[in-house]
Scaffold this motif. Structure first.
Motif, PDB file in Angstrom:
ATOM      1  N   GLU A   1       3.460   5.049  -7.368  1.00 59.78           N
ATOM      2  CA  GLU A   1       4.779   5.214  -6.754  1.00 59.78           C
ATOM      3  C   GLU A   1       5.532   6.343  -7.445  1.00 59.78           C
ATOM      4  OE1 GLU A   1       7.497   1.913  -8.848  1.00 59.78           O
ATOM      5  OE2 GLU A   1       5.966   1.030  -7.540  1.00 59.78           O
ATOM      6  N   THR A   2       4.792   7.412  -7.766  1.00 66.91           N
ATOM      7  CA  THR A   2       5.401   8.570  -8.420  1.00 66.91           C
ATOM      8  C   THR A   2       6.460   9.211  -7.545  1.00 66.91           C
ATOM      9  OG1 THR A   2       3.317   8.996  -9.581  1.00 66.91           O
ATOM     10  CG2 THR A   2       4.917  10.782  -9.518  1.00 66.91           C
ATOM     11  N   SER A   3       6.162   9.329  -6.260  1.00 65.60           N
ATOM     12  CA  SER A   3       7.116   9.908  -5.309  1.00 65.60           C
ATOM     13  C   SER A   3       7.791   8.791  -4.525  1.00 65.60           C
ATOM     14  CB  SER A   3       6.385  10.857  -4.342  1.00 65.60           C
ATOM     15  OG  SER A   3       7.232  11.252  -3.290  1.00 65.60           O
ATOM     16  N   THR A   4       9.058   9.013  -4.182  1.00 66.15           N
ATOM     17  CA  THR A   4       9.776   8.012  -3.390  1.00 66.15           C
ATOM     18  C   THR A   4       9.387   8.054  -1.919  1.00 66.15           C
ATOM     19  OG1 THR A   4      11.620   9.552  -3.088  1.00 66.15           O
ATOM     20  CG2 THR A   4      11.762   8.005  -4.941  1.00 66.15           C
ATOM     21  N   LEU A   5       8.656   9.115  -1.500  1.00 66.96           N
ATOM     22  CA  LEU A   5       8.245   9.240  -0.112  1.00 66.96           C
ATOM     23  C   LEU A   5       6.743   9.065   0.067  1.00 66.96           C
ATOM     24  CD1 LEU A   5      10.436  12.293   0.983  1.00 66.96           C
ATOM     25  CD2 LEU A   5      10.933   9.853   1.273  1.00 66.96           C
ATOM     26  N   LEU A   6       6.000   8.877  -1.008  1.00 62.47           N
ATOM     27  CA  LEU A   6       4.558   8.657  -0.963  1.00 62.47           C
ATOM     28  C   LEU A   6       4.204   7.438  -1.788  1.00 62.47           C
ATOM     29  CD1 LEU A   6       3.224  12.310  -1.470  1.00 62.47           C
ATOM     30  CD2 LEU A   6       3.266  11.023   0.671  1.00 62.47           C
ATOM     31  N   ALA A   7       3.139   6.760  -1.361  1.00 60.60           N
ATOM     32  CA  ALA A   7       2.675   5.591  -2.122  1.00 60.60           C
ATOM     33  C   ALA A   7       1.186   5.414  -1.894  1.00 60.60           C
ATOM     34  CB  ALA A   7       3.428   4.330  -1.706  1.00 60.60           C
ATOM     35  N   GLU A   8       0.488   4.972  -2.927  1.00 60.70           N
ATOM     36  CA  GLU A   8      -0.920   4.585  -2.807  1.00 60.70           C
ATOM     37  C   GLU A   8      -1.016   3.079  -3.009  1.00 60.70           C
ATOM     38  OE1 GLU A   8      -3.605   6.676  -5.312  1.00 60.70           O
ATOM     39  OE2 GLU A   8      -3.396   8.572  -4.239  1.00 60.70           O
ATOM     40  N   VAL A   9      -1.736   2.441  -2.108  1.00 59.91           N
ATOM     41  CA  VAL A   9      -1.853   0.985  -2.165  1.00 59.91           C
ATOM     42  C   VAL A   9      -3.334   0.619  -2.096  1.00 59.91           C
ATOM     43  CG1 VAL A   9      -1.210  -1.200  -1.086  1.00 59.91           C
ATOM     44  CG2 VAL A   9       0.379   0.750  -1.008  1.00 59.91           C
ATOM     45  N   ALA A  10      -3.773  -0.211  -3.025  1.00 59.16           N
ATOM     46  CA  ALA A  10      -5.152  -0.709  -3.029  1.00 59.16           C
ATOM     47  C   ALA A  10      -5.213  -2.012  -2.240  1.00 59.16           C
ATOM     48  CB  ALA A  10      -5.626  -0.935  -4.462  1.00 59.16           C
ATOM     49  N   VAL A  11      -6.177  -2.094  -1.315  1.00 61.00           N
ATOM     50  CA  VAL A  11      -6.313  -3.274  -0.453  1.00 61.00           C
ATOM     51  C   VAL A  11      -7.734  -3.840  -0.632  1.00 61.00           C
ATOM     52  CG1 VAL A  11      -6.169  -4.173   1.889  1.00 61.00           C
ATOM     53  CG2 VAL A  11      -4.704  -2.241   1.209  1.00 61.00           C
ATOM     54  N   PRO A  12      -7.867  -5.044  -1.211  1.00 59.74           N
ATOM     55  CA  PRO A  12      -9.197  -5.645  -1.390  1.00 59.74           C
ATOM     56  C   PRO A  12      -9.825  -6.025  -0.045  1.00 59.74           C
ATOM     57  CG  PRO A  12      -7.573  -6.671  -2.844  1.00 59.74           C
ATOM     58  CD  PRO A  12      -6.822  -5.855  -1.845  1.00 59.74           C
ATOM     59  N   THR A  13     -11.128  -5.753   0.106  1.00 56.70           N
ATOM     60  CA  THR A  13     -11.847  -6.112   1.339  1.00 56.70           C
ATOM     61  C   THR A  13     -13.205  -6.711   0.970  1.00 56.70           C
ATOM     62  OG1 THR A  13     -13.049  -4.015   1.618  1.00 56.70           O
ATOM     63  CG2 THR A  13     -10.784  -4.111   2.458  1.00 56.70           C
ATOM     64  N   ASP A  14     -13.962  -7.083   1.988  1.00 55.82           N
ATOM     65  CA  ASP A  14     -15.254  -7.699   1.760  1.00 55.82           C
ATOM     66  C   ASP A  14     -16.309  -6.717   1.246  1.00 55.82           C
ATOM     67  OD1 ASP A  14     -15.192  -6.320   4.140  1.00 55.82           O
ATOM     68  OD2 ASP A  14     -16.466  -7.720   5.227  1.00 55.82           O
ATOM     69  N   ILE A  15     -16.003  -5.403   1.240  1.00 52.74           N
ATOM     70  CA  ILE A  15     -16.960  -4.430   0.692  1.00 52.74           C
ATOM     71  C   ILE A  15     -16.369  -3.655  -0.486  1.00 52.74           C
ATOM     72  CG2 ILE A  15     -18.113  -4.154   2.926  1.00 52.74           C
ATOM     73  CD1 ILE A  15     -16.716  -1.372   3.108  1.00 52.74           C
ATOM     74  N   GLY A  16     -15.228  -4.077  -0.978  1.00 52.54           N
ATOM     75  CA  GLY A  16     -14.568  -3.379  -2.081  1.00 52.54           C
ATOM     76  C   GLY A  16     -13.120  -3.059  -1.744  1.00 52.54           C
ATOM     77  N   SER A  17     -12.486  -2.312  -2.628  1.00 55.29           N
ATOM     78  CA  SER A  17     -11.059  -2.022  -2.487  1.00 55.29           C
ATOM     79  C   SER A  17     -10.838  -0.696  -1.754  1.00 55.29           C
ATOM     80  CB  SER A  17     -10.405  -1.970  -3.866  1.00 55.29           C
ATOM     81  OG  SER A  17      -9.028  -1.737  -3.747  1.00 55.29           O
ATOM     82  N   TYR A  18     -10.181  -0.777  -0.605  1.00 51.57           N
ATOM     83  CA  TYR A  18      -9.773   0.427   0.121  1.00 51.57           C
ATOM     84  C   TYR A  18      -8.443   0.923  -0.466  1.00 51.57           C
ATOM     85  CZ  TYR A  18     -13.085   0.689   4.009  1.00 51.57           C
ATOM     86  OH  TYR A  18     -14.215   0.862   4.775  1.00 51.57           O
ATOM     87  N   THR A  19      -8.268   2.254  -0.445  1.00 51.60           N
ATOM     88  CA  THR A  19      -7.002   2.855  -0.860  1.00 51.60           C
ATOM     89  C   THR A  19      -6.324   3.462   0.372  1.00 51.60           C
ATOM     90  OG1 THR A  19      -7.820   3.368  -3.075  1.00 51.60           O
ATOM     91  CG2 THR A  19      -5.877   4.579  -2.319  1.00 51.60           C
ATOM     92  N   VAL A  20      -5.100   3.084   0.573  1.00 46.67           N
ATOM     93  CA  VAL A  20      -4.326   3.598   1.704  1.00 46.67           C
ATOM     94  C   VAL A  20      -3.202   4.471   1.162  1.00 46.67           C
ATOM     95  CG1 VAL A  20      -2.958   3.040   3.744  1.00 46.67           C
ATOM     96  CG2 VAL A  20      -4.837   1.529   3.037  1.00 46.67           C
ATOM     97  N   LEU A  21      -3.191   5.742   1.608  1.00 49.11           N
ATOM     98  CA  LEU A  21      -2.099   6.642   1.243  1.00 49.11           C
ATOM     99  C   LEU A  21      -1.022   6.529   2.312  1.00 49.11           C
ATOM    100  CD1 LEU A  21      -0.878   8.916  -0.500  1.00 49.11           C
ATOM    101  CD2 LEU A  21      -2.129  10.552   0.938  1.00 49.11           C
ATOM    102  N   LEU A  22       0.177   6.133   1.886  1.00 47.25           N
ATOM    103  CA  LEU A  22       1.302   5.927   2.800  1.00 47.25           C
ATOM    104  C   LEU A  22       2.351   7.014   2.607  1.00 47.25           C
ATOM    105  CD1 LEU A  22       1.826   2.085   2.254  1.00 47.25           C
ATOM    106  CD2 LEU A  22       0.627   3.167   4.180  1.00 47.25           C
ATOM    107  N   THR A  23       3.091   7.282   3.656  1.00 46.71           N
ATOM    108  CA  THR A  23       4.203   8.229   3.581  1.00 46.71           C
ATOM    109  C   THR A  23       5.341   7.746   4.469  1.00 46.71           C
ATOM    110  OG1 THR A  23       4.855  10.548   3.878  1.00 46.71           O
ATOM    111  CG2 THR A  23       3.294   9.647   5.469  1.00 46.71           C
ATOM    112  N   ARG A  24       6.556   8.229   4.179  1.00 45.24           N
ATOM    113  CA  ARG A  24       7.730   7.904   5.009  1.00 45.24           C
ATOM    114  C   ARG A  24       8.659   9.109   5.025  1.00 45.24           C
ATOM    115  NH1 ARG A  24      11.485   3.797   1.332  1.00 45.24           N
ATOM    116  NH2 ARG A  24      11.219   4.868  -0.672  1.00 45.24           N
ATOM    117  N   ALA A  25       9.447   9.222   6.071  1.00 45.22           N
ATOM    118  CA  ALA A  25      10.323  10.386   6.246  1.00 45.22           C
ATOM    119  C   ALA A  25      11.545  10.328   5.343  1.00 45.22           C
ATOM    120  CB  ALA A  25      10.758  10.495   7.701  1.00 45.22           C
ATOM    121  N   ASP A  26      12.124   9.163   5.164  1.00 46.44           N
ATOM    122  CA  ASP A  26      13.268   8.981   4.274  1.00 46.44           C
ATOM    123  C   ASP A  26      13.369   7.510   3.912  1.00 46.44           C
ATOM    124  OD1 ASP A  26      14.443   7.656   6.420  1.00 46.44           O
ATOM    125  OD2 ASP A  26      15.697   9.345   6.999  1.00 46.44           O
ATOM    126  N   GLY A  27      14.453   7.146   3.249  1.00 46.72           N
ATOM    127  CA  GLY A  27      14.583   5.774   2.783  1.00 46.72           C
ATOM    128  C   GLY A  27      14.705   4.746   3.877  1.00 46.72           C
TER     129      GLY A  27
END
Length: 204
Positions: free
Chosen positions: A163-189
């Motif tokens: 959560e280094t940036s307030t407009l970007l985030a990386e989230v790890a999501v556990p699944t049946d084959i391992g952890s997926y990483t989802v890169l998220l973004t938003r336009a503003d608060g």
């Protein structure tokens, strides 16, 4: 005889006008009248404006065939400009707090859940995934064949890993084959989190 001729000549000379020859009395009587069609001192037809109006012809201030008379100012009516009342407001400042983290975890979990719905038809699979992606990511994943997606389910709680940036985030999501990483973004608060990338587990 000579005397009679002289007297006659003198009488004729006295009765003859000095300049221009004999004067016609009728010419003198009509000298002050205007000839038919002549113009008066104002450059127009003889007679007053009122007299011209009485003839049935339009005066200078009347309308002709529904059009304003010459000299009348043109009247232009213009509508007031429309103003866009739905113009975007100022961006909302983006910050990090627990509410924002929860929203990021939920967005990442929903993205992987839709991505893992491989038992659905291609159209249904895409209908579920498309709203969760950014406009830039949609062309990348639109042509993916869901039958080739290896993951089938989410097995744990998503976790924000960056959560280094307030407009970007990386989230790890556990699944049946391992952890997926989802890169998220938003336009503003005030904007929702959308998925920019879906990264599979390493080695998968």
């Amino acid at each position: 005889m000579v005397i009679a001729v002289v007297v006659l000549a003198i009488g004729t000379w006295i009765g003859w006008p000095r300049e221009g020859g004999p004067v016609d009395p009728t010419t003198q009587e009509s000298a002050g009248a205007l000839a038919p069609g002549a113009q008066d001192d104002f450059g127009g037809p003889a007679g007053t404006a009122a007299e011209n109006d009485d003839t049935g012809r339009p005066s200078a201030t009347e309308e002709v065939d529904g059009q304003p008379a010459a000299g009348d100012p043109a009247v232009e009516v213009s509508a007031e400009p429309d103003f866009d009342e739905t113009a975007p407001s100022e961006p909302v400042e983006a910050t990090w707090d627990e509410t924002v983290r929860t929203a990021a975890r939920d967005a990442a979990g929903a993205t992987i859940t839709a991505f893992a719905a491989t038992d659905r038809s291609a159209d249904d699979w895409w209908s579920g995934l498309e709203p969760l992606l950014t406009p830039q990511a949609r062309p990348v994943y639109q042509d993916v064949d869901p039958r080739l997606v290896p993951v089938t389910e989410v097995t744990g709680e998503p976790e924000v890993t960056d959560e280094t940036s307030t407009l970007l985030a990386e989230v790890a999501v556990p699944t049946d084959i391992g952890s997926y990483t989802v890169l998220l973004t938003r336009a503003d608060g005030a904007a929702p989190w959308l998925a920019e990338q879906i990264r599979p587990p390493e080695g998968s």
